[in-house]
Scaffold this active site. Structure first.
Site, short mmCIF file in Angstrom:
data_model
loop_
_atom_site.label_atom_id
_atom_site.label_comp_id
_atom_site.label_asym_id
_atom_site.label_seq_id
_atom_site.Cartn_x
_atom_site.Cartn_y
_atom_site.Cartn_z
N GLU A 228 0.61 -0.96 0.24
CA GLU A 228 0.24 0.16 0.11
C GLU A 228 1.09 1.65 -0.11
O GLU A 228 2.31 1.26 0.63
CB GLU A 228 -0.37 -0.35 1.18
CG GLU A 228 -2.32 -1.27 1.40
CD GLU A 228 -2.55 -1.51 2.24
OE1 GLU A 228 -2.65 -0.04 2.94
OE2 GLU A 228 -3.58 -2.46 2.67
N ILE B 145 0.76 -3.53 -7.44
CA ILE B 145 0.60 -5.09 -7.91
C ILE B 145 0.42 -5.20 -9.12
O ILE B 145 -0.52 -5.20 -9.76
CB ILE B 145 -1.11 -4.83 -7.40
CG1 ILE B 145 -0.91 -4.33 -6.37
CG2 ILE B 145 -1.52 -6.88 -7.28
CD1 ILE B 145 -0.03 -4.49 -4.85
N ARG C 32 11.13 -15.76 -2.77
CA ARG C 32 12.34 -15.07 -3.27
C ARG C 32 13.30 -15.84 -3.69
O ARG C 32 14.33 -15.52 -4.65
CB ARG C 32 13.40 -14.59 -1.45
CG ARG C 32 12.38 -13.77 -1.08
CD ARG C 32 12.94 -13.27 0.16
NE ARG C 32 12.29 -12.53 1.12
CZ ARG C 32 11.27 -11.96 2.21
NH1 ARG C 32 11.32 -12.50 3.61
NH2 ARG C 32 10.48 -10.59 2.15
N GLN D 32 43.42 -9.71 -23.27
CA GLN D 32 42.91 -10.82 -21.84
C GLN D 32 41.88 -10.22 -20.88
O GLN D 32 41.68 -10.52 -20.28
CB GLN D 32 43.98 -11.00 -21.45
CG GLN D 32 44.04 -12.06 -20.11
CD GLN D 32 45.66 -12.48 -20.13
OE1 GLN D 32 46.26 -11.68 -19.70
NE2 GLN D 32 45.78 -13.67 -19.61
N GLN E 126 28.74 -3.37 -20.66
CA GLN E 126 30.18 -2.15 -21.31
C GLN E 126 30.56 -2.97 -22.36
O GLN E 126 32.12 -2.87 -23.61
CB GLN E 126 30.98 -2.74 -20.20
CG GLN E 126 32.09 -2.30 -20.16
CD GLN E 126 31.85 -0.59 -19.56
OE1 GLN E 126 31.45 0.20 -19.63
NE2 GLN E 126 32.81 0.42 -20.00
N GLY F 206 28.91 1.54 -27.42
CA GLY F 206 28.29 2.75 -26.67
C GLY F 206 26.93 1.10 -28.03
O GLY F 206 25.38 1.98 -27.34
N GLU G 11 9.97 -8.60 -3.94
CA GLU G 11 9.74 -9.45 -3.14
C GLU G 11 10.87 -9.69 -1.72
O GLU G 11 11.18 -10.01 -1.67
CB GLU G 11 10.61 -10.30 -3.99
CG GLU G 11 9.27 -11.89 -3.53
CD GLU G 11 8.21 -12.57 -3.65
OE1 GLU G 11 7.94 -11.73 -5.22
OE2 GLU G 11 7.81 -13.64 -4.01
N THR H 6 13.06 -5.92 -0.38
CA THR H 6 13.90 -5.31 -1.01
C THR H 6 15.67 -5.82 0.03
O THR H 6 15.33 -6.98 0.79
CB THR H 6 14.49 -3.14 -0.41
OG1 THR H 6 14.05 -3.61 1.28
CG2 THR H 6 13.11 -3.14 -0.88
C1 LIG Z 1 7.72 -3.67 -10.63
C2 LIG Z 1 6.95 -3.70 -9.14
C3 LIG Z 1 6.32 -4.93 -9.28
C4 LIG Z 1 6.15 -4.92 -7.41
N1 LIG Z 1 4.64 -6.22 -7.44
C5 LIG Z 1 4.05 -6.00 -6.73
C6 LIG Z 1 3.12 -7.48 -6.33
O1 LIG Z 1 2.40 -7.43 -7.38
N2 LIG Z 1 2.49 -7.48 -4.88
C7 LIG Z 1 2.72 -6.17 -4.27
O2 LIG Z 1 1.73 -6.34 -2.89
N3 LIG Z 1 3.87 -5.16 -3.88
C8 LIG Z 1 3.92 -5.61 -5.01
N4 LIG Z 1 4.92 -4.44 -5.00
C9 LIG Z 1 5.97 -3.44 -4.12
C10 LIG Z 1 7.17 -3.86 -3.83
O3 LIG Z 1 6.82 -4.82 -3.20
C11 LIG Z 1 7.29 -2.60 -2.95
O4 LIG Z 1 8.34 -1.66 -3.46
C12 LIG Z 1 9.04 -3.15 -1.61
O5 LIG Z 1 8.73 -4.05 -0.89
C13 LIG Z 1 9.39 -1.59 -0.92
O6 LIG Z 1 8.91 -1.15 -0.83
P1 LIG Z 1 8.21 0.74 -1.52
O7 LIG Z 1 8.72 0.16 -2.33
O8 LIG Z 1 7.22 1.00 0.29
O9 LIG Z 1 9.87 1.23 -0.42
P2 LIG Z 1 9.61 1.72 1.58
O10 LIG Z 1 9.72 0.92 1.93
O11 LIG Z 1 9.30 2.79 1.28
O12 LIG Z 1 11.85 1.70 0.83
C14 LIG Z 1 12.03 2.33 0.20
C15 LIG Z 1 14.03 3.02 0.51
O13 LIG Z 1 13.37 2.08 2.66
C16 LIG Z 1 14.37 1.30 2.46
N5 LIG Z 1 14.00 0.57 3.79
C17 LIG Z 1 12.93 0.82 4.34
N6 LIG Z 1 12.40 0.04 5.39
C18 LIG Z 1 14.08 0.11 6.03
C19 LIG Z 1 14.26 -0.84 7.07
N7 LIG Z 1 13.88 -1.28 7.98
N8 LIG Z 1 15.56 -1.06 7.22
C20 LIG Z 1 17.13 -0.93 5.97
N9 LIG Z 1 16.04 -0.41 5.18
C21 LIG Z 1 14.98 0.40 5.19
C22 LIG Z 1 14.23 0.37 1.93
O14 LIG Z 1 15.01 -1.22 1.19
C23 LIG Z 1 14.06 0.97 0.57
O15 LIG Z 1 15.57 1.13 0.35
C24 LIG Z 1 6.09 -4.25 -6.55
C25 LIG Z 1 6.61 -3.16 -6.74
C26 LIG Z 1 7.29 -3.19 -8.12
C27 LIG Z 1 8.13 -1.68 -8.77
#
Ligand SMILES: Cc1cc2nc3c(=O)[nH]c(=O)nc-3n(C[C@H](O)[C@H](O)[C@H](O)COP(=O)(O)OP(=O)(O)OC[C@H]3O[C@@H](n4cnc5c(N)ncnc54)[C@H](O)[C@@H]3O)c2cc1C
Length: 386
Positions: A129, A159, A245, A281, A338, A342, A365, A367
């Site tokens: 969300e 999603i 994962r 090489q 690389q 180009g 899945e 970060t």
């Molecule tokens: C192409 C795409 C497909 C997706 N598909 C789905 C799907 O099918 N279903 C679904 O439910 N979601 C989906 N997502 C959502 C995705 O799982 C989230 O974008 C992801 O989990 C990260 O959440 P966020 O984008 O809100 O980033 P945030 O949670 O806001 O994080 C922003 C940054 O802060 C870092 N961060 C946050 N908390 C911590 C912490 N505790 N410690 C250290 N670093 C932290 C994160 O690693 C990141 O670098 C999708 C996203 C994309 C872009």
């Protein structure tokens, strides 16, 4: 010591060959067009359903191939070698089918499982969300009991398949006071009243996987829309993410493998200073480093898969595989660009697409930072992260 694979080597070789042949003959020739037009290749998914490439690790009794996570990882790598968006769809179907197979009632399995595995219905896995990405426990979508069933309100973001899916598997709060123990999963008809879809998001890569938002306004759900136990939704969603994962790690490995193959071919063909650039090489070493990094990631993927297949603790192993493979895929597809010089920066060239397709594996899945949190938690609690 790692446990042995559960099936004989020929079983793995056969499913791997099937996926590779399909990737070479059906997927790879379409990849540039699918990326350019952002087209959802329904025809490929119908064929994959017929070939048994969906639900590889889902029991045969539930309509899957009845193999295991190692076989699933082999398939994911081969499909991603063809085109990552296609592997992505395979991963999504595997997750939803695993949810249904493990936690569904007989009636839910009968209603949905085979249709999902044949790709007759398109599914969406709805957790994220606007205010709850990494912090899944922060979701606000709410399902309230109304005597006969449930009423769903809330919004989901980014999603997979949201612009086209017929069925959503939605994580919602059923007891706001109970934190992550007050969440449940609902099977939601996305074509019904009260469901609105946002537009397809324009994305950097994996452009044949449509992603968007879903809004739920007073969506009425029957009592049997609840999947698994009431209040156990967070646990259930997280339990299938280990396998998820491993799938993404295998997908990342496949993207990098495609980059290595393209780089090797180009280095043989491209001549500078009167000879193939491959004769340098320094360039051979670059390719050797790429191959070594890919093999290291693949080994971590297979290790995590084997632990899962034997029911051994695998949480950190799955995160390690995802962490290593996603970083490796971004680094090694950059190296493939690389090697092309180009030309590698020009749209429509395979390595340019691979580089863009790799990036999202570091984000979805969970970060890379969240994977590190999982590994560190186990390291600190157990004294070792396995
Ligand atoms: C192409 C795409 C497909 C997706 N598909 C789905 C799907 O099918 N279903 C679904 O439910 N979601 C989906 N997502 C959502 C995705 O799982 C989230 O974008 C992801 O989990 C990260 O959440 P966020 O984008 O809100 O980033 P945030 O949670 O806001 O994080 C922003 C940054 O802060 C870092 N961060 C946050 N908390 C911590 C912490 N505790 N410690 C250290 N670093 C932290 C994160 O690693 C990141 O670098 C999708 C996203 C994309 C872009």
């Amino acid at each position: 010591m790692l446990p042995w694979p559960r099936h004989d080597p020929e079983t793995y070789a056969e499913i791997g060959r099937t996926a590779r042949r399909f990737a070479d003959e059906a997927i790879r020739p379409l990849a540039a067009e699918l990326d350019r037009d952002g087209r959802f290749p329904s025809e490929l998914y119908r064929q994959m359903g017929e070939l048994g490439l969906f639900g590889v690790a889902v029991p045969e009794a539930h309509g899957g191939a009845g193999l295991d996570v190692l076989a699933y990882a082999l398939v994911m790598e081969e499909l991603a070698r063809g085109y990552a968006s296609v592997a992505d769809q395979c991963g999504l179907v595997e997750l939803i089918a695993t949810l249904l197979s493990r936690y569904g009632t007989d009636a839910q399995r009968r209603r949905w499982l085979r249709a999902v595995l044949r790709h007759d219905v398109r599914v969406a896995y709805c957790i994220t969300e606007a205010e709850a990405g990494s912090d899944v426990a922060g979701i606000k979508t709410r399902a309230e009991g109304d005597g006969a069933g449930w009423v769903l309100n809330g919004s989901k973001l980014w999603i997979h398949n949201a612009p086209i899916a017929e069925v959503g598997f939605v994580l919602a709060r059923t007891d706001p006071a109970a934190g992550h123990r007050g969440m449940s999963i609902f099977i939601v008809d996305l074509t019904g009243p009260g469901v609105a879809r946002g537009p397809k998001e324009p994305k950097m890569g994996q452009r044949a996987s449509p992603v968007g938002a879903l809004d739920f306004t007073d969506v009425r759900l029957p009592a049997d829309a609840l999947l698994g136990e009431l209040g156990r939704g967070f646990h259930v969603m997280m339990s299938v993410l280990e396998k998820g994962r491993v799938g993404i790690a295998a997908l990342a490995t496949g993207i990098a493998q495609a980059g290595l193959e393209a780089a090797l071919e180009h280095a043989r063909a491209r001549r500078q200073f009167g000879r193939p650039i491959l004769d340098n090489q320094g360039l051979q070493w670059k390719l050797a480093d790429m191959a070594t990094d890919i093999a290291a990631s693949r080994a971590l993927v297979h290790r995590a898969a084997l632990l899962l297949d034997h029911g051994l603790p695998a949480n950190a192993a799955c995160s390690m595989a995802k962490l290593k493979a996603a970083d490796m895929a971004v680094a090694q597809t950059a190296e493939a660009v690389q090697v092309f010089g180009g030309l590698g920066y020009i749209q429509g060239i395979e390595v340019e697409r691979l580089y863009r397709d790799a990036k999202i594996t570091q984000i979805y899945e969970g970060t890379q930072e969240i994977q590190r949190n999982i590994i560190a938690r186990e390291l600190i609690r157990e004294g070792a992260a396995t």
